[in-house]
Design a protein around this motif. Structure first.
Motif, PDB file in Angstrom:
ATOM      1  N   ASP A 103      -2.175  49.607  56.988  1.00  0.00           N
ATOM      2  CA  ASP A 103      -3.230  49.568  55.976  1.00  0.00           C
ATOM      3  C   ASP A 103      -3.290  48.187  55.320  1.00  0.00           C
ATOM      4  O   ASP A 103      -4.315  47.520  55.370  1.00  0.00           O
ATOM      5  N   VAL A 104      -2.180  47.778  54.729  1.00  0.00           N
ATOM      6  CA  VAL A 104      -2.151  46.466  54.070  1.00  0.00           C
ATOM      7  C   VAL A 104      -0.984  45.670  54.621  1.00  0.00           C
ATOM      8  O   VAL A 104       0.121  46.190  54.752  1.00  0.00           O
ATOM      9  N   MET A 105      -1.233  44.421  54.930  1.00  0.00           N
ATOM     10  CA  MET A 105      -0.150  43.555  55.378  1.00  0.00           C
ATOM     11  C   MET A 105       0.214  42.646  54.213  1.00  0.00           C
ATOM     12  O   MET A 105      -0.658  41.988  53.645  1.00  0.00           O
ATOM     13  N   GLU A 142      -0.544  42.153  68.566  1.00  0.00           N
ATOM     14  CA  GLU A 142      -1.355  41.689  67.454  1.00  0.00           C
ATOM     15  C   GLU A 142      -1.346  42.748  66.362  1.00  0.00           C
ATOM     16  O   GLU A 142      -0.984  43.902  66.602  1.00  0.00           O
ATOM     17  N   VAL A 143      -1.680  42.332  65.157  1.00  0.00           N
ATOM     18  CA  VAL A 143      -1.661  43.240  64.020  1.00  0.00           C
ATOM     19  C   VAL A 143      -3.085  43.414  63.527  1.00  0.00           C
ATOM     20  O   VAL A 143      -3.805  42.439  63.349  1.00  0.00           O
ATOM     21  N   TRP A 144      -3.464  44.671  63.319  1.00  0.00           N
ATOM     22  CA  TRP A 144      -4.772  44.965  62.741  1.00  0.00           C
ATOM     23  C   TRP A 144      -4.522  45.644  61.393  1.00  0.00           C
ATOM     24  O   TRP A 144      -3.874  46.686  61.322  1.00  0.00           O
ATOM     25  N   ALA A 145      -5.025  45.050  60.348  1.00  0.00           N
ATOM     26  CA  ALA A 145      -4.832  45.638  59.016  1.00  0.00           C
ATOM     27  C   ALA A 145      -6.163  45.606  58.293  1.00  0.00           C
ATOM     28  O   ALA A 145      -7.026  44.766  58.558  1.00  0.00           O
ATOM     29  N   ILE A 146      -6.319  46.523  57.359  1.00  0.00           N
ATOM     30  CA  ILE A 146      -7.535  46.534  56.553  1.00  0.00           C
ATOM     31  C   ILE A 146      -7.523  45.321  55.627  1.00  0.00           C
ATOM     32  O   ILE A 146      -8.526  44.634  55.470  1.00  0.00           O
ATOM     33  N   LEU A 160      -5.885  55.544  59.960  1.00  0.00           N
ATOM     34  CA  LEU A 160      -6.743  54.391  60.244  1.00  0.00           C
ATOM     35  C   LEU A 160      -6.844  54.144  61.751  1.00  0.00           C
ATOM     36  O   LEU A 160      -7.905  53.791  62.264  1.00  0.00           O
ATOM     37  N   ALA A 161      -5.713  54.331  62.446  1.00  0.00           N
ATOM     38  CA  ALA A 161      -5.672  54.000  63.872  1.00  0.00           C
ATOM     39  C   ALA A 161      -6.537  54.948  64.707  1.00  0.00           C
ATOM     40  O   ALA A 161      -7.180  54.509  65.666  1.00  0.00           O
ATOM     41  N   LEU A 186      -8.409  61.168  52.657  1.00  0.00           N
ATOM     42  CA  LEU A 186      -8.332  60.696  54.037  1.00  0.00           C
ATOM     43  C   LEU A 186      -9.656  60.159  54.555  1.00  0.00           C
ATOM     44  O   LEU A 186      -9.689  59.343  55.467  1.00  0.00           O
ATOM     45  N   ALA A 187     -10.756  60.605  53.963  1.00  0.00           N
ATOM     46  CA  ALA A 187     -12.062  60.121  54.430  1.00  0.00           C
ATOM     47  C   ALA A 187     -12.202  58.617  54.197  1.00  0.00           C
ATOM     48  O   ALA A 187     -12.982  57.946  54.877  1.00  0.00           O
ATOM     49  N   ILE A 188     -11.446  58.090  53.235  1.00  0.00           N
ATOM     50  CA  ILE A 188     -11.503  56.640  52.998  1.00  0.00           C
ATOM     51  C   ILE A 188     -10.951  55.886  54.209  1.00  0.00           C
ATOM     52  O   ILE A 188     -11.370  54.771  54.498  1.00  0.00           O
ATOM     53  N   ALA A 189     -10.052  56.533  54.957  1.00  0.00           N
ATOM     54  CA  ALA A 189      -9.509  55.886  56.157  1.00  0.00           C
ATOM     55  C   ALA A 189     -10.619  55.643  57.173  1.00  0.00           C
ATOM     56  O   ALA A 189     -10.692  54.560  57.764  1.00  0.00           O
ATOM     57  N   SER A 190     -11.504  56.635  57.373  1.00  0.00           N
ATOM     58  CA  SER A 190     -12.569  56.388  58.364  1.00  0.00           C
ATOM     59  C   SER A 190     -13.559  55.360  57.856  1.00  0.00           C
ATOM     60  O   SER A 190     -14.102  54.569  58.625  1.00  0.00           O
ATOM     61  N   LEU A 191     -13.748  55.352  56.538  1.00  0.00           N
ATOM     62  CA  LEU A 191     -14.631  54.340  55.952  1.00  0.00           C
ATOM     63  C   LEU A 191     -14.084  52.928  56.227  1.00  0.00           C
ATOM     64  O   LEU A 191     -14.792  52.049  56.728  1.00  0.00           O
ATOM     65  N   LEU A 192     -12.805  52.719  55.925  1.00  0.00           N
ATOM     66  CA  LEU A 192     -12.212  51.391  56.076  1.00  0.00           C
ATOM     67  C   LEU A 192     -12.034  51.019  57.551  1.00  0.00           C
ATOM     68  O   LEU A 192     -12.282  49.877  57.939  1.00  0.00           O
TER      69      LEU A 192
END
Ligand SMILES: [Zn+2]
Ligand SMILES: [Zn+2]
Length: 235
Positions: free
Chosen positions: A202-204, A226-230, A144-145, A98-104
């Protein structure tokens, strides 16, 4: 849940090295500046659906958005979905790092905070169906949100809508069946408190999931989505 410190010590949350090249960064779960610079950043993209446009293409919107615009007005996807971004996203989703979520989301927030356009009043992560949420234990879009909302000072609402149909993963379906697979997959439970909402994923890929959620939110009273994706994969 019993606090499992051994697991925590062994987990990739603990080392203070770059997650990609293992150079020492001194920060918990981080990327070094070289690896950040080498990420496949999205350079030229369609304003509406976020798909990559050829270098030098000065159009604001891609051909497919001009012919058949999606039900959201804009997309921000900062990276292309290819190595090593796929590795990071898969570690997050399927290994529960889950820490990768805060990174991204930190990278996405940095990009968004420099924009001129007005910010949405609410952030809504794409919901997982409760069955899949139980199996995975978390929703990567929510992971992520939350930091995004915190950094940007925007409320995050994880209860506004639910996924009411446990649909097949879009990636397993032929393109033609994807829209049908998602029809009425989301239900919005109340009128949103703001008319301008950002959907976080995460990914669109095809944009159909975000599109179906945007449609449901518009039916409930939202006006600008609007869409926000990594990351953005190809069409
Ligand atoms: Zn590195
Ligand atoms: Zn487009």
């Amino acid at each position: 849940m019993v606090y499992d410190w051994k697991h925590w010590l062994q987990s990739p949350r603990f080392p203070v090295h770059c997650r990609l090249c293992a150079v020492r960064t001194g920060n918990a779960v981080s990327l070094c500046t070289d690896c950040i610079a080498d990420l496949p950043w999205m350079k030229s993209a369609c304003h509406q659906c976020g798909c990559a446009l050829p270098a030098g293409d000065i159009r604001l919107r891609c051909g497919s958005c001009q012919q058949q615009p999606p039900p959201f007005e804009a997309t921000t996807a900062i990276l292309q979905y290819r190595p090593p971004v796929d590795y990071l996203v898969q570690r997050l989703k399927f290994s529960g790092e889950l820490a990768i979520a805060s990174l991204l989301s930190g990278l996405l927030a940095r990009h968004l905070s420099s924009r001129q356009a007005c910010m949405p009043g609410l952030v809504v992560p794409v919901p997982l169906h409760p069955t899949r949420l139980r199996i995975r234990g978390f929703n990567q879009a929510t992971e992520l949100a939350r930091p995004l909302g915190r950094i940007l000072g925007i409320a995050v609402d994880t209860r506004l809508c639910r996924r009411t149909r446990n649909t097949e993963p879009q990636s397993l379906l032929p393109v033609k069946s994807r829209r049908e697979n998602l029809r009425d997959a989301f239900r919005v439970y109340r009128t949103p408190t703001t008319s301008h909402i950002a959907i976080v994923d995460d990914v669109m890929t095809s944009g159909h999931t975000a599109g179906e959620l945007a449609r449901a939110l518009k039916r409930a009273g939202a006006e600008r989505l609007e869409v926000w994706a990594i990351a953005r994969a190809g069409h």
